[in-house]
Design a protein around this motif. Structure first.
Motif, short mmCIF file in Angstrom:
data_model
loop_
_atom_site.label_atom_id
_atom_site.label_comp_id
_atom_site.label_asym_id
_atom_site.label_seq_id
_atom_site.Cartn_x
_atom_site.Cartn_y
_atom_site.Cartn_z
N GLN A 260 83.72 -39.44 -3.50
CA GLN A 260 84.00 -38.07 -3.08
C GLN A 260 85.05 -37.42 -3.99
N LEU A 261 86.08 -38.18 -4.36
CA LEU A 261 87.11 -37.63 -5.25
C LEU A 261 86.50 -37.30 -6.61
N ARG A 262 85.64 -38.15 -7.09
CA ARG A 262 84.99 -37.90 -8.38
C ARG A 262 84.15 -36.62 -8.32
N GLU A 263 83.44 -36.40 -7.21
CA GLU A 263 82.62 -35.19 -7.06
C GLU A 263 83.49 -33.94 -7.07
N VAL A 264 84.64 -34.00 -6.40
CA VAL A 264 85.56 -32.85 -6.38
C VAL A 264 86.07 -32.56 -7.79
N LEU A 265 86.41 -33.62 -8.53
CA LEU A 265 86.92 -33.44 -9.88
C LEU A 265 85.85 -32.90 -10.83
N VAL A 266 84.62 -33.35 -10.64
CA VAL A 266 83.52 -32.87 -11.48
C VAL A 266 83.29 -31.38 -11.24
N SER A 267 83.39 -30.95 -9.98
CA SER A 267 83.23 -29.51 -9.69
C SER A 267 84.36 -28.70 -10.30
N ALA A 268 85.58 -29.26 -10.30
CA ALA A 268 86.72 -28.56 -10.90
C ALA A 268 86.68 -28.61 -12.42
N GLN A 269 85.95 -29.57 -12.97
CA GLN A 269 85.83 -29.70 -14.42
C GLN A 269 85.16 -28.49 -15.04
N ASN A 270 84.22 -27.88 -14.30
CA ASN A 270 83.56 -26.64 -14.73
C ASN A 270 82.94 -26.79 -16.12
N LYS A 271 82.19 -27.88 -16.30
CA LYS A 271 81.59 -28.15 -17.60
C LYS A 271 80.38 -27.25 -17.82
N LYS A 272 80.28 -26.68 -19.01
CA LYS A 272 79.11 -25.87 -19.36
C LYS A 272 78.95 -25.87 -20.87
N VAL A 273 77.70 -25.76 -21.30
CA VAL A 273 77.38 -25.72 -22.73
C VAL A 273 77.25 -24.28 -23.15
N VAL A 274 77.98 -23.89 -24.20
CA VAL A 274 77.99 -22.51 -24.67
C VAL A 274 77.47 -22.48 -26.09
N ASP A 275 76.51 -21.60 -26.34
CA ASP A 275 75.97 -21.42 -27.69
C ASP A 275 76.61 -20.17 -28.29
N ASN A 276 77.72 -20.37 -29.01
CA ASN A 276 78.41 -19.24 -29.63
C ASN A 276 78.21 -19.22 -31.14
N GLY A 277 77.15 -19.88 -31.62
CA GLY A 277 76.87 -19.92 -33.04
C GLY A 277 75.73 -19.02 -33.44
N LYS A 278 75.41 -18.01 -32.61
CA LYS A 278 74.29 -17.12 -32.92
C LYS A 278 74.52 -16.36 -34.21
N LEU A 279 75.76 -15.88 -34.41
CA LEU A 279 76.06 -15.13 -35.62
C LEU A 279 75.90 -16.01 -36.84
N ARG A 280 76.39 -17.25 -36.75
CA ARG A 280 76.27 -18.16 -37.87
C ARG A 280 74.81 -18.46 -38.17
N ASN A 281 74.02 -18.72 -37.14
CA ASN A 281 72.59 -18.99 -37.33
C ASN A 281 71.87 -17.79 -37.92
N LEU A 282 72.27 -16.59 -37.49
CA LEU A 282 71.65 -15.37 -38.02
C LEU A 282 71.93 -15.24 -39.51
N LEU A 283 73.20 -15.51 -39.90
CA LEU A 283 73.55 -15.42 -41.31
C LEU A 283 72.84 -16.48 -42.14
N LYS A 284 72.71 -17.70 -41.56
CA LYS A 284 71.99 -18.76 -42.26
C LYS A 284 70.53 -18.38 -42.47
N GLY A 285 69.92 -17.83 -41.44
CA GLY A 285 68.52 -17.42 -41.53
C GLY A 285 68.33 -16.34 -42.58
#
Length: 294
Positions: A260-285
């Motif tokens: 239960q403690l692990r589940e609470v910590l995982v929810s507080a961890q707020n992990k998410k994958v962010v793709d902020n390389g669109k500009l770089r990929n656009l320039l590469k393309g």
């Protein structure tokens, strides 16, 4: 209908728009940027609550102005200078911190992240979760009391200043050594920011909630108190029973097991994958396309 259109056209013809040049665009952009930075900064501090209170007072003044409440307006006019000084004094720690952060900003890399692509954003990593769970239940087995505050969005600098700076990577051994009986740092709370222990022996506000059990001591009331004042997550290990409890949003959950403690910590961890390389990929393309064209 024709008459209406003629009147509207005549009215619009009299409107003269001001000149609009490159400098005006730059000026609007700068003002927008600084207003956005100010709002983003203040959102994560206690000053956000004070700002809402100021907005309520300004709304009250607006109502007084609309309804011609001259006495109230006279009072506010005479207190205006004092109120401005008062606001500066109240916000002094936040204003100082904001200026320090402004000097440390890397504006170009923040606005145009050329060197970043898909990345994981999280408050703390999985290793920190494992170390926290292990430390809490190891201390619970030998009935060592502990109070661990995990910072989330609102920064806890004012509480950090009440303790002793540690600034060490969070490990179960470090936490156990801090809260060990008869050690200099065992009394008070530990504040965790990200994957590091920021400070120990910190003082926390006690909760005034009369619904809390009378069996709970100062440690539990402090854990609930800080969760009422901020959005932090607090882990409490009871010195009497060895039970592990969690306080969040003014609510206390007692007798958690490791899962239960692990589940609470995982929810507080707020992990998410962010793709902020669109500009770089656009320039590469674009570069690849130009190479093929050549």
């Amino acid at each position: 209908m024709q008459n209406v259109l003629t009147v509207v056209a005549g009215y619009l013809g009299k409107i003269s728009l001001p000149g609009f040049g490159v400098i005006d665009i730059i000026e609007i952009g700068l003002i927008s940027f600084f207003v956005y930075q100010f709002m983003a900064w203040i959102k994560f501090t206690r000053a956000y609550t004070l700002l809402k209170g100021i907005l309520i007072v300004l709304g009250f003044i607006l109502v007084a102005y609309i309804f011609k409440m001259n006495t109230i307006l006279w009072i506010f006019r005479n207190l205006a200078n004092v109120l401005v000084i008062g606001v500066i004094v109240i916000f002094q720690p936040e204003l100082r911190k904001a200026l320090e952060q402004l000097g440390q900003k890397k504006f170009v890399s923040n606005i145009i992240p050329f060197d970043s692509g898909r990345e994981v954003q999280e408050r703390f990593n999985d290793k920190t979760i494992n170390e926290l769970v292990k430390a809490c239940f190891d201390m619970g087995e030998v009935k060592t009391g502990a109070l661990i505050v995990i910072e989330e969005e609102i920064r806890l600098d004012e509480y950090v200043r009440t303790g002793i700076n540690i600034d060490g990577i969070l490990t179960s051994q470090l936490l156990i050594n801090i809260f060990e009986h008869n050690t200099p740092l065992h009394d008070g709370a530990v504040i965790v920011r990200g994957n590091r222990v920021v400070a120990a022996t910190c003082y926390l506000p006690l909760s005034d909630n009369m619904e809390l059990s009378k069996q709970l001591g100062t440690r539990h009331r402090a854990g609930v108190g800080i969760s009422e004042a901020t959005d932090s997550l607090t882990i409490i290990v009871s010195e009497e029973t060895g039970q592990v409890s969690v306080a969040r949003g003014g609510e206390l959950s007692r007798g958690l097991n490791s899962k239960q403690l692990r589940e609470v910590l995982v929810s507080a961890q707020n992990k998410k994958v962010v793709d902020n390389g669109k500009l770089r990929n656009l320039l590469k393309g674009r570069v690849k396309h130009e190479e093929k064209s050549d």
